[in-house]
Scaffold this motif. Structure first.
Motif, PDB file in Angstrom:
ATOM      1  N   TRP A 213       4.636  -2.532  -4.225  1.00  0.00           N
ATOM      2  CA  TRP A 213       3.526  -1.902  -4.838  1.00  0.00           C
ATOM      3  C   TRP A 213       2.406  -2.252  -5.931  1.00  0.00           C
TER       4      TRP A 213
ATOM      5  N   ASP B 169       0.737  -1.346  -0.163  1.00  0.00           N
ATOM      6  CA  ASP B 169      -0.032   0.125   0.468  1.00  0.00           C
ATOM      7  C   ASP B 169       1.151   1.333   0.331  1.00  0.00           C
ATOM      8  N   PRO B 170       1.140   2.229  -1.126  1.00  0.00           N
ATOM      9  CA  PRO B 170       2.087   3.155  -0.780  1.00  0.00           C
ATOM     10  C   PRO B 170       1.122   4.249  -0.033  1.00  0.00           C
TER      11      PRO B 170
ATOM     12  N   SER C 257      -0.660  -1.079  -8.088  1.00  0.00           N
ATOM     13  CA  SER C 257      -1.203   0.279  -7.929  1.00  0.00           C
ATOM     14  C   SER C 257      -0.827   0.672  -9.000  1.00  0.00           C
TER      15      SER C 257
END
Length: 109
Positions: free
Chosen positions: A95, A54-55, A98
């Protein structure tokens, strides 16, 4: 950039212009990076981050990452064959899934 080793997400690093654009877009929470060529970033002193998936994670416990370099360009594990899980050595997609997915290469280049 000297960074602040005591702050999560502010490591000392060296980055080219494309990586700096990528980082500015990330910091501004843009829908995706706008650099038009791949960037290269070196973090030879390592870094501390919150998540490999999750950035924008701001709450998970910090993860120590050793020396590494990155290719700042949208990579997909399915088309590259690279794993999406953190490895102590070698490459993986951080990540993944995303718009800010990129290649992490663990170890000194």
């Amino acid at each position: 950039m000297p960074g602040n080793p005591k702050a999560v997400g502010d490591p000392p690093m060296c980055a080219d212009a494309a990586s700096m654009q990528w980082a500015a877009d990330f910091k501004a929470h843009k829908p995706k990076p706008t650099n038009t060529v791949p960037g290269i970033t070196y973090m030879l002193a390592g870094a501390t981050q919150r998540s490999d998936t999750d950035p924008f994670d701001k709450t998970s416990p910090p993860i120590q990452v050793g020396p590494h370099w990155m290719i700042m360009w949208p990579f997909d594990p399915k088309t590259t064959g690279l794993p999406a899980t953190h490895k102590p050595a070698g490459a993986y997609i951080m990540w993944a899934g995303s718009p800010y997915a990129h290649v992490h290469v663990m170890g000194r280049p």
